[in-house]
Design an enzyme around this catalytic site. Structure first.
Site, PDB file in Angstrom:
ATOM      1  NE  ARG A  26       1.461   7.366   6.210  1.00 45.85           N
ATOM      2  CZ  ARG A  26       2.399   7.807   5.962  1.00 45.85           C
ATOM      3  NH1 ARG A  26       2.655   9.201   5.900  1.00 45.85           N
ATOM      4  NH2 ARG A  26       3.695   7.118   5.541  1.00 45.85           N
ATOM      5  CB  SER A 137      15.396   0.753  -8.592  1.00 46.36           C
ATOM      6  OG  SER A 137      14.723   1.636  -7.906  1.00 46.36           O
ATOM      7  CB  SER A 190      11.653  14.709  -1.555  1.00 48.37           C
ATOM      8  OG  SER A 190      11.047  13.319  -1.371  1.00 48.37           O
ATOM      9  CG  HIS A 218      11.066  16.803  -4.543  1.00 45.37           C
ATOM     10  ND1 HIS A 218      10.282  17.351  -3.663  1.00 45.37           N
ATOM     11  CD2 HIS A 218      10.773  15.313  -4.652  1.00 45.37           C
ATOM     12  CE1 HIS A 218       9.607  16.276  -3.318  1.00 45.37           C
ATOM     13  NE2 HIS A 218       9.847  15.132  -3.889  1.00 45.37           N
ATOM     14  CE  LYS A 249       6.820  16.917  -4.527  1.00 44.45           C
ATOM     15  NZ  LYS A 249       5.421  16.302  -5.147  1.00 44.45           N
ATOM     16  CB  THR A 278      -6.552   8.411 -15.839  1.00 45.79           C
ATOM     17  OG1 THR A 278      -5.990   7.340 -15.097  1.00 45.79           O
ATOM     18  CG2 THR A 278      -6.739   9.569 -14.705  1.00 45.79           C
ATOM     19  CB  THR A 279     -11.016  11.921 -16.046  1.00 42.80           C
ATOM     20  OG1 THR A 279     -12.064  10.818 -16.109  1.00 42.80           O
ATOM     21  CG2 THR A 279     -11.355  13.174 -16.539  1.00 42.80           C
TER      22      THR A 279
END
Length: 405
Positions: A26, A137, A190, A218, A249, A278-279
């Site tokens: 990548r 799932s 997506s 999405h 998005k 988490t902040t």
């Protein structure tokens, strides 16, 4: 010599060499976004037309969104100052959560730092609540959803074929009626651009005593009377247990959230480590997202402008003999089918035509399903589409091109 460090560094080098050999390494294209000229970006001294942005409606450049973020930055500073529990909850956070709850016809909503964290934290928290949970799932669910299901003690994961109601029902029927069950799926997928039969899945959930968890990432901002997504468009919002969405998005900012029944959302808020440790999102980000959500609730005309460019792009690709997947949504995947080939197509588009389209390969899609993922926003012109189609005719492998109509 540290044997562990030496072995690990060798593993990293070997793994990266393998990715390069397969064409899956990548590279991140360095593109400078120009708010005034979206979807035209800058790279060095040239303009580049971007066809892969997830800012589907260009709300990241909307004057009301920018002004709200700037005002909050000036008033409250750059950061939130802590987690939600310590010092990271402001009236702006509460207002955005209330707005998102209303957007989805739910009593409550909860903000997270990203859509990925929202999925991972919320799904794992739900599945850890009762012993012996079974989660069903869709095979094409996002990696963040899968991350929330894996490795949980006592949880059994079943994967049903993509949008296959018959397979899902057979799996549900094989699970003991008394066992807790959760069906997790997306509205718009997506990478394929197709749409789930949400109402029919809710029917199966009710018949077999299962909860439902819908990822609308999405679709939020783009579909429904107020931008609540496919579930709002189809009139089934209140049949769902949890709806997850993003602010990154359709709304053009950043952040994720879940919406649902008050006790469910409060349970996630009180126990999900992905939130507790988490902040919080910065006030400027929250203010910008709040302005975007409020604007899109009222601006149905902008949502309506999304459908036209997508239809036009699909028609032009078809007429040019360029193979694409039969997308039902604004996402238009063009199949290439091989990792090195799709990487070379993307490189030539950028180098020779100043067009950026992200190459998608394994593990995001199955091997052999490598593709370009295109999206025509309301700001892509017909001239841009013609330039894209002409470029694709030049750079795509001949085996991918059909005889032009």
């Amino acid at each position: 010599m540290n044997a562990t460090r030496t072995a690990f560094h060798a593993h990293c080098r070997d793994g990266l060499d393998a990715l390069r050999a397969e064409g899956r390494y990548r590279d991140f294209a360095q593109l400078e976004r120009d708010a005034a000229r979206f979807p035209v970006y800058r790279q060095g001294g040239r303009d580049v037309t971007v066809w892969s942005s997830n800012d589907y409606l260009g709300m990241g450049r909307h004057p009301a969104v920018i002004a709200a973020g700037q005002a909050a930055m000036a008033a409250h500073g750059a950061g939130a100052g802590g987690t939600r529990n310590i010092s990271g909850t402001s009236p702006l956070h509460a207002a955005l959560e209330a707005e998102l709850a209303t957007l989805h016809g739910m009593p409550s909503a909860l903000l997270f730092g990203s859509g990925y964290v929202a999925n991972q934290a919320a799904i794992s928290t739900i599945l850890s609540a009762l012993p012996g949970f079974h989660v069903l799932s869709d095979e094409k669910n996002h990696a963040s959803m899968i991350a929330g299901m894996r490795g949980l003690p006592g949880v059994t994961r079943h994967i049903f074929r993509h949008n296959d109601l018959g397979h899902l029902e057979r799996l549900l029927a094989a699970i003991p009626a008394s066992a807790p069950k959760l069906i997790a799926f997306e509205s718009v997928y997506s990478m394929d651009g197709d749409i789930a039969p949400i109402g029919a899945i809710c029917d199966l959930a009710e018949r077999h005593g299962a909860m439902t968890y819908l990822d609308e990432v999405h679709a939020v901002g783009l579909y429904g009377a107020t931008g609540g997504g496919i579930s709002e468009r189809d009139g089934v919002q209140r049949r769902l247990d949890v709806i997850e969405g993003t602010l990154a998005k359709g709304f053009g900012v950043v952040g994720g959230y879940v919406a649902g029944r008050e006790e469910v959302v409060d349970h996630i808020r009180s126990t999900a480590s992905g939130l507790i440790f988490t902040t919080s999102l910065p006030p400027s980000t929250v203010a910008a997202a709040l302005a975007s959500v409020r604007h899109l609730k009222e601006d149905g005309a902008l949502r309506a402008r999304m459908a036209g460019p997508a239809r036009l792009l699909k028609r032009k690709l078809d007429e040019a003999g360029i193979a694409r997947m039969p997308s039902e949504s604004h996402i238009v995947p063009v199949m290439v089918g091989e990792a090195k080939a799709v990487r070379e197509v993307a490189r030539r588009l950028m180098d020779e035509h100043a067009i950026y389209a992200t190459p998608i390969n394994y593990p995001t899609v199955p091997r052999g399903g490598e593709r370009l993922r295109l999206c025509a926003t309301p700001f892509h012109t017909e001239a841009m589409m013609d330039a894209l189609v002409a470029a694709l005719r030049q750079v795509l492998p001949k085996a991918v091109l059909r005889q032009a109509a």
